[in-house]
Design a protein around this motif. Structure first.
Motif, PDB file in Angstrom:
ATOM      1  N   ILE A 249       0.839  -1.202   0.000  1.00 48.93           N
ATOM      2  CA  ILE A 249       0.000   0.000   0.000  1.00 48.93           C
ATOM      3  C   ILE A 249       0.875   1.254   0.000  1.00 48.93           C
ATOM      4  N   CYS A 252       2.573   1.878  -3.381  1.00 48.13           N
ATOM      5  CA  CYS A 252       1.628   2.399  -4.378  1.00 48.13           C
ATOM      6  C   CYS A 252       1.232   3.845  -4.108  1.00 48.13           C
ATOM      7  N   LEU A 254      -0.300   5.188  -1.425  1.00 52.74           N
ATOM      8  CA  LEU A 254      -1.528   5.423  -0.669  1.00 52.74           C
ATOM      9  C   LEU A 254      -1.205   5.791   0.773  1.00 52.74           C
ATOM     10  N   ASP A 255      -2.173   6.342   1.473  1.00 55.95           N
ATOM     11  CA  ASP A 255      -2.019   6.761   2.859  1.00 55.95           C
ATOM     12  C   ASP A 255      -1.613   5.569   3.729  1.00 55.95           C
ATOM     13  N   LEU A 258      -4.093   3.626   5.671  1.00 58.97           N
ATOM     14  CA  LEU A 258      -4.977   2.709   4.966  1.00 58.97           C
ATOM     15  C   LEU A 258      -4.641   1.263   5.283  1.00 58.97           C
ATOM     16  N   SER A 259      -3.358   0.981   5.544  1.00 56.97           N
ATOM     17  CA  SER A 259      -2.975  -0.390   5.884  1.00 56.97           C
ATOM     18  C   SER A 259      -3.595  -0.812   7.214  1.00 56.97           C
ATOM     19  N   ASP A 308      -4.485  -1.285 -10.351  1.00 61.70           N
ATOM     20  CA  ASP A 308      -3.843  -0.334  -9.452  1.00 61.70           C
ATOM     21  C   ASP A 308      -4.747  -0.145  -8.232  1.00 61.70           C
ATOM     22  N   THR A 310      -6.707   1.294  -5.048  1.00 65.89           N
ATOM     23  CA  THR A 310      -7.271   2.558  -4.589  1.00 65.89           C
ATOM     24  C   THR A 310      -7.775   2.343  -3.166  1.00 65.89           C
ATOM     25  N   PRO A 311      -8.064   3.401  -2.435  1.00 63.01           N
ATOM     26  CA  PRO A 311      -8.633   3.196  -1.102  1.00 63.01           C
ATOM     27  C   PRO A 311      -9.911   2.359  -1.131  1.00 63.01           C
ATOM     28  N   THR A 314      -9.077  -1.331  -1.984  1.00 61.52           N
ATOM     29  CA  THR A 314      -8.372  -1.942  -0.853  1.00 61.52           C
ATOM     30  C   THR A 314      -9.340  -2.311   0.260  1.00 61.52           C
TER      31      THR A 314
END
Length: 411
Positions: A249, A252, A254-255, A258-259, A308, A310-311, A314
């Motif tokens: 994550i 890529c 992303l924040d 988010l994980s 790809d 995305t939030p 995910t």
């Protein structure tokens, strides 16, 4: 209602609650260790492969020690085994917070937390529950215990990520060690099961007279062997995700939070999935359900990694995978009881789980090695999908062609 009938019921609920809390802490804290991979590797200047080696050793030690812990239960009791696991867990997390290099991470995350999981993880807590509850409700209660293991990620992952980002990773690890201290009273309460005699086996099971004969009988049972080999792929897929999804994550763009959200969603939906498959296992072929879980997981993995992230994708991915995550627990435990009875359940389930953990070792270490080799996770997830589909199809085909039979009685 008389006191005589109420006391055993209250005692049963205490045992189940103690087992649930113990597994919730053990699984929730372990599943959230991937959150700390990037800060630990950056601050200690170690490779991703070195961190994942520690996680791989942890899973391997868990798997190897699981049947040993199960074999010790008839001698020292469930309480002694679970308390030893709780103590080892606390030492492992405390030591990990003080680690200064790759060797420290390997010792405390691998050689302390791994055996701790063998003494306080799925096989032991499910064996305790199997003995405590009546046979008609066993599969449902096993689903409840499995769900509790997922619930741990609901609080462990957000706490760890918040402390990791607002203070540092050592603060998160110390908080984890403090939470692990609650494992001691949970193990003590669950250990009340030692006061009860072992219930008689179900009609379909053949109980062996010794640990050696029980092991021989398990390895001679084709249904058990197929289930244990498919369990390898289960462990490989799941630990690949818990170890590498936070890093994927972040790579890529992303924040990072988010994980933690993804791991929490896995834990939340795992509760629903564990309850569902615990209920379903009491009505349909447990081993066929296992195969369907492996097949569905593999399709979901392919869907997520082919695009790809995305939030939104995910969170959808984490929710579906969570539903399919630990539903295998009550199905495997129930299958072992049906085939072999309760006396050696912890040991035989531990043997199957050892296969799972060899898969976990492969998923953690192999994912890190392939990433360092290729600079991406493409080949890792492709292998995971292919092996998952193969294992699931074989599991379903065998379960439908040859329903589970009790093992032959060793001579």
């Amino acid at each position: 209602m008389t006191m005589t009938s109420t006391a055993p019921r209250n005692d049963t609920m205490l045992i189940v609650l103690g087992s649930a809390l113990l597994l919730s802490l053990a699984m929730g804290l372990r599943q959230s260790l991937g959150i700390f991979m990037q800060p630990i590797t950056t601050e200690l200047r170690i490779d991703v492969a070195e961190f994942t080696l520690a996680i791989a050793i942890q899973n391997l030690a868990w798997g190897v020690f699981q049947p040993i812990a199960g074999a010790l239960v008839p001698r020292v009791g469930f309480r002694g085994v679970m308390l030893a696991g709780a103590a080892s867990y606390i030492i492992g997390l405390t030591g990990l917070s003080l680690a200064q290099d790759a060797l420290g991470v390997l010792i405390f995350a691998g050689f302390f937390i791994g055996p701790a999981m063998g003494c306080a993880g799925t096989a032991i807590t499910m064996s305790v529950t199997s003995r405590a509850v009546p046979p008609a409700k066993r599969s449902l209660y096993l689903g409840i215990i499995s769900a509790s293991g997922s619930a741990g990620a609901l609080y462990a992952a957000p706490i760890g990520q918040w402390l990791n980002t607002s203070i540092d990773w050592q603060a998160g690890m110390i908080a984890f060690a403090a939470l692990a201290c609650l494992m001691i009273p949970a193990a003590w309460v669950a250990g009340r099961i030692d006061r009860r005699p072992v219930p008689p086996p179900p009609p379909s099971a053949t109980e062996a007279a010794s640990a050696r004969l029980a092991l021989v009988g398990a390895l001679a049972n084709p249904g058990f062997v197929v289930m244990a080999l498919a369990y390898f792929v289960c462990g490989m897929q799941l630990v690949f995700l818990t170890t590498h999804l936070p890093a994927y994550i972040a790579i890529c763009g992303l924040d990072p939070m988010l994980s933690a959200t993804a791991l929490a969603l896995i834990g939340g939906f795992n509760i629903l999935g564990s309850l569902f498959f615990g209920w379903a296992g009491g009505r349909w072929n447990k081993q066929a359900l296992l195969g369907l879980i492996y097949i569905t997981r593999s399709f979901v993995l392919a869907w997520y990694f082919l695009q790809d992230p995305t939030p939104a994708s995910t969170m959808i991915f984490a929710s579906i995978m969570g539903f399919l995550w630990l539903g295998v627990g009550p199905l495997v435990a129930g299958s072992v009881v049906e085939m072999f009875g309760l006396r050696w359940q912890a040991m035989i389930q531990g043997v199957a789980f050892m296969s799972h953990q060899f898969g976990s070792f492969t998923g953690a270490l192999g994912g890190g090695w392939l990433y360092d080799l290729n600079g991406n996770y493409t080949l890792a997830w492709q292998l995971g999908v292919g092996m998952g589909l193969t294992a699931g199809i074989i599991q379903v085909a065998y379960a439908l062609a040859r329903p589970t039979m009790p093992p032959p009685t060793p001579a």
